[in-house]
Design a protein around this motif. Structure first.
Motif, PDB file in Angstrom:
ATOM      1  N   MET A 192      -1.818  -1.744  -6.130  1.00  0.00           N
ATOM      2  CA  MET A 192      -1.967  -0.281  -6.098  1.00  0.00           C
ATOM      3  C   MET A 192      -1.573   0.376  -7.412  1.00  0.00           C
ATOM      4  O   MET A 192      -1.629   1.598  -7.537  1.00  0.00           O
TER       5      MET A 192
ATOM      6  N   VAL B 110       0.809  -1.215   0.000  1.00  0.00           N
ATOM      7  CA  VAL B 110       0.000   0.000   0.000  1.00  0.00           C
ATOM      8  C   VAL B 110       0.844   1.267   0.000  1.00  0.00           C
ATOM      9  O   VAL B 110       0.413   2.304  -0.489  1.00  0.00           O
TER      10      VAL B 110
ATOM     11  N   THR C  60      -1.932  -5.443  -0.682  1.00  0.00           N
ATOM     12  CA  THR C  60      -3.263  -5.091  -1.179  1.00  0.00           C
ATOM     13  C   THR C  60      -3.559  -5.959  -2.395  1.00  0.00           C
ATOM     14  O   THR C  60      -2.769  -6.821  -2.772  1.00  0.00           O
TER      15      THR C  60
END
Length: 332
Positions: free
Chosen positions: A134, A122, A131
């Motif tokens: 990104m 992140v 995540t």
């Protein structure tokens, strides 16, 4: 049954190991005591993965035993991933840069698409929790012809052979998350779908008709057509996420400026959005993927961030360094 590739990591790893696909050493656990005993028996850094689907957020890359113990406890005792974390997979931590390789598979023939590099963590500089991605760019110079030949030979072909032995006639997209270690490419994840945000950069560069490719894949006719063609330009995408992601995102934030962003020449893909009283608002964690092209990664990055800066999303955020390694290399 092909969906097992995506939702059951333990089953997937068992099948792939039997086929000799290179990957991290690891074991599945359902009981916390056994998991902690295993962690304490290891001296090397570990990765804790929830075995079920977690939208890319079920992986904890641990720097030490304390972090591994905390991640295993959170999943198995505190149910931090719900049912998806009832089984965890504990793996050795591999070191190297990651690439994403997607391929169309029609049960017999494999057509590899251009490789991408995703940015999973992140925070800028590849820091913080994992995540679903990104941002990404394609093509990546890490995917040399030699590397791609190795991935096809050692990962994709054995995977397709293993699926046949399991009596699975798989037709669709195989997505291989690959880490380029000193010992060669190794599999981090394998999914049976287009990857996000890799799909966005591939679609901006694809010069063939996607529907025709999908129909040929479903019909088992890839051998009768040429490989998919991609433009020479680089495409780069930046994810705009809701504040709080990859934890609990702050939904409901108003979004404006998408028309202005696309007037720069970029393409804005909406993911976690909805209309509320005539106003576009955030309705998920990863909300927008702002995608642009350029002759180089540096140019594509600049174009993407021009579009990001045109969007008014006060409760959102984005990494400002997508493609940073390659931009640094291009700029000397």
């Amino acid at each position: 049954s092909a969906c097992k590739l995506e939702w059951d990591k333990a089953w997937c790893k068992q099948v792939l190991r039997s086929a000799g696909v290179p990957m991290a050493e690891g074991r599945p656990f359902t009981q916390l005591d056994a998991a902690l005993n295993y962690i304490n028996s290891r001296e090397d850094p570990l990765v804790i993965k929830a075995a079920g689907l977690c939208a890319g957020k079920g992986v904890t890359v641990c720097a030490n035993k304390e972090e591994a113990i905390a991640a295993a406890t959170a999943a198995l005792e505190k149910k931090s991933h719900g049912a998806a974390g009832e089984t965890i997979v504990i793996e050795e931590r591999l070191h190297g840069q990651e690439i994403s390789v997607l391929a169309l598979v029609d049960g017999k023939t494999i057509w590899m698409l251009d490789a991408c590099q995703d940015h999973k963590q992140v925070g800028e500089g590849d820091t913080g929790p994992n995540t679903g991605g990104m941002g990404a760019y394609s093509p990546t110079p890490l995917a040399t012809n030699e590397v791609l030949r190795m991935i096809e030979r050692d990962v994709l072909v054995p995977t397709l052979d293993a699926l046949r032995r399991e009596e699975i006639d798989f037709r669709g997209v195989l997505f291989a998350g690959i880490i380029l270690t000193h010992g060669g490419p190794k599999v981090l994840e394998l999914n049976c779908r287009f990857g996000d945000p890799e799909c966005q950069v591939l679609m901006l560069r694809l010069e063939d008709d996607l529907l025709d490719l999908m129909l040929a894949t479903e019909a088992g006719e890839l051998a009768n057509r040429d490989a998919p063609r991609f433009g020479a330009e680089t495409a780069l995408t930046v994810v705009m996420a809701a504040r709080g992601y990859p934890g609990t995102p702050q939904t409901g934030g108003v979004i404006n400026g998408l028309d202005a962003a696309e007037e720069t020449g970029a393409q804005v893909f909406q993911a976690g959005t909805k209309m509320d009283g005539g106003q576009l608002v955030a309705a998920g964690g990863r909300v927008l993927t702002v995608t642009a092209t350029g002759a180089t990664v540096t140019e594509a990055q600049a174009a993407a961030y021009r579009a990001v800066d045109a969007i008014d999303f006060p409760t959102g955020f984005a990494r400002r360094d997508i493609g940073w390694r390659e931009v640094a290399r291009e700029q000397g």
